[in-house]
Write a protein that holds these residues in place. Structure first.
Motif, PDB file in Angstrom:
ATOM      1  N   GLU A   1       0.829  -1.203   0.000  1.00  0.00           N
ATOM      2  CA  GLU A   1       0.000   0.000   0.000  1.00  0.00           C
ATOM      3  C   GLU A   1       0.866   1.258   0.000  1.00  0.00           C
ATOM      4  N   CYS A   2       1.930   1.227   0.788  1.00  0.00           N
ATOM      5  CA  CYS A   2       2.837   2.371   0.860  1.00  0.00           C
ATOM      6  C   CYS A   2       3.540   2.594  -0.478  1.00  0.00           C
ATOM      7  N   MET A   3       4.019   1.526  -1.096  1.00  0.00           N
ATOM      8  CA  MET A   3       4.719   1.644  -2.378  1.00  0.00           C
ATOM      9  C   MET A   3       3.785   2.158  -3.475  1.00  0.00           C
ATOM     10  N   ALA A   4       2.531   1.705  -3.442  1.00  0.00           N
ATOM     11  CA  ALA A   4       1.556   2.166  -4.438  1.00  0.00           C
ATOM     12  C   ALA A   4       1.317   3.663  -4.300  1.00  0.00           C
ATOM     13  N   GLU A   5       1.264   4.150  -3.075  1.00  0.00           N
ATOM     14  CA  GLU A   5       1.087   5.578  -2.844  1.00  0.00           C
ATOM     15  C   GLU A   5       2.253   6.389  -3.389  1.00  0.00           C
ATOM     16  N   GLU A   6       3.432   5.747  -3.473  1.00  0.00           N
ATOM     17  CA  GLU A   6       4.626   6.421  -3.993  1.00  0.00           C
ATOM     18  C   GLU A   6       4.810   6.193  -5.490  1.00  0.00           C
ATOM     19  N   GLY A   7       3.860   5.498  -6.105  1.00  0.00           N
ATOM     20  CA  GLY A   7       3.893   5.327  -7.553  1.00  0.00           C
ATOM     21  C   GLY A   7       4.597   4.077  -8.042  1.00  0.00           C
ATOM     22  N   PHE A   8       4.845   3.121  -7.169  1.00  0.00           N
ATOM     23  CA  PHE A   8       5.521   1.878  -7.567  1.00  0.00           C
ATOM     24  C   PHE A   8       4.590   0.678  -7.400  1.00  0.00           C
ATOM     25  N   GLU A   9       4.810  -0.313  -8.250  1.00  0.00           N
ATOM     26  CA  GLU A   9       4.121  -1.582  -8.072  1.00  0.00           C
ATOM     27  C   GLU A   9       4.898  -2.409  -7.048  1.00  0.00           C
ATOM     28  N   TYR A  10       4.185  -3.157  -6.262  1.00  0.00           N
ATOM     29  CA  TYR A  10       4.847  -4.042  -5.291  1.00  0.00           C
ATOM     30  C   TYR A  10       3.909  -5.195  -4.982  1.00  0.00           C
TER      31      TYR A  10
END
Length: 323
Positions: free
Chosen positions: A72-81
């Motif tokens: 969820e945090c990575m998605a908020e920063e624009g990355f897939e995870y």
């Protein structure tokens, strides 16, 4: 907070050293973790009173929650995870596979550092680590990959932030999405909460003071004399034997630039480990180290419990309620 062993692991490590130090002959039952007055409280906190399957389920649950938070945090920063639910925490079943108080076991493995049960057992397909994000990361440009990992783990410490031994002050707020996720998961454990912070600080100080206590001086002196007579002088405390060998083994690994299969140098270290561990075991038996150490250790723990019983009872109750 300095990046060193967390208190949970530190407590387990100190207790393991204490109980191993207390070990005697094979026909005398070694103390079990639940025998320790203080560990009767702490096992509830860290899950030591759970079955192997229950502990594994607990670790898997925590890992799943942590990885979901990271995603969820990575998605908020624009990355897939993709959450990595292949937990690195594997609970080892207790039993005959690890018996450092048994002479036959020590004669084969020493302290269990160089050689240990299962060392040469090949990993099964479900044990081989597979990074679910590898394909995505390799599709990124070098600069994007660098940004991905910095977002995930935080920036690398600068030379000014590193201590001489390579350690640095850890701040979860500067440890990227993983640091944030780890912090949120840890907050679910009452031992990590602000409510019990004073107690946990007192516990940490207690174990440090215990290791530095002179209460074991006479016992260690007898053991040290025995080791010197056996041809192994220079160890002041029983714990020194394993600790100093561990430092020597760490130095070996630090010098390796590539893995050498069946390295004669490592094999030689393994033989040395067995020799020291057997001498250590002999001297513990001759000096009745097990009984003496246990008596002193448990007395110190009872004193700590008497001074902090209300807080310990509350911590144990909170840990059991939170399961």
């Amino acid at each position: 907070m300095r990046r060193t062993t967390p208190l949970a692991l530190a407590f387990s490590a100190v207790l393991a050293v204490a109980l191993a130090a207390c070990s005697g002959s094979a026909d005398t039952a070694a103390p079990k973790p639940e025998d320790s007055p203080l560990n009767k409280y702490m096992m509830a906190v860290w899950g030591g009173d759970l079955s192997t399957d229950e502990q594994q389920a607990r670790y898997d649950k925590e890992n799943k929650a942590r990885e979901q938070l990271v995603a969820e945090c990575m998605a908020e920063e624009g990355f897939e995870y993709i959450p990595n639910t292949q937990s690195g925490a594997v609970v080892m079943a207790s039993g005959d596979e690890w018996s450092p108080e048994d002479r036959e076991w020590v004669a084969q493995y020493g302290y269990g550092n160089v050689n240990f049960p299962g060392r040469d057992t090949p990993m099964t397909d479900d044990q081989v680590y597979v990074d679910p994000n590898e394909d995505y990361v390799t599709s990124l440009s070098p600069s994007e990959q660098a940004a991905f990992y910095e977002t995930l783990n935080g920036p690398q410490p600068s030379a000014e932030e590193l201590d001489e031994d390579g350690s640095f002050e850890y701040d979860w707020e500067q440890a990227g999405c993983y640091g944030l996720a780890q912090h949120e998961v840890e907050e679910q454990n009452p031992a990590q909460s602000d409510e019990f912070a004073p107690l946990m600080k007192s516990l940490e100080e207690f174990w440090t003071e215990t290791q530095e206590s002179t209460a074991f001086a006479d016992l260690d002196a007898k053991w040290s004399s025995c080791m010197a007579d056996a041809g192994y002088p220079g160890y002041d405390k029983q714990s020194d034997a394993q600790m100093q060998f561990g430092e020597e083994l760490n130095a070996y690994y630090e010098d390796q630039t590539e893995w050498v299969e069946d390295d004669p140098e490592l094999a030689e270290l393994g033989e040395k480990e067995i020799e020291i561990a057997l001498a250590d075991l002999d001297c513990r038996e001759k000096t009745d180290y097990r009984a003496g150490y246990t008596k002193v250790q448990y007395a110190l723990e009872e004193e700590f419990i008497a001074d902090h019983k209300a807080e310990l009872d509350a911590l144990k109750a909170a840990a059991e309620q939170g399961r």
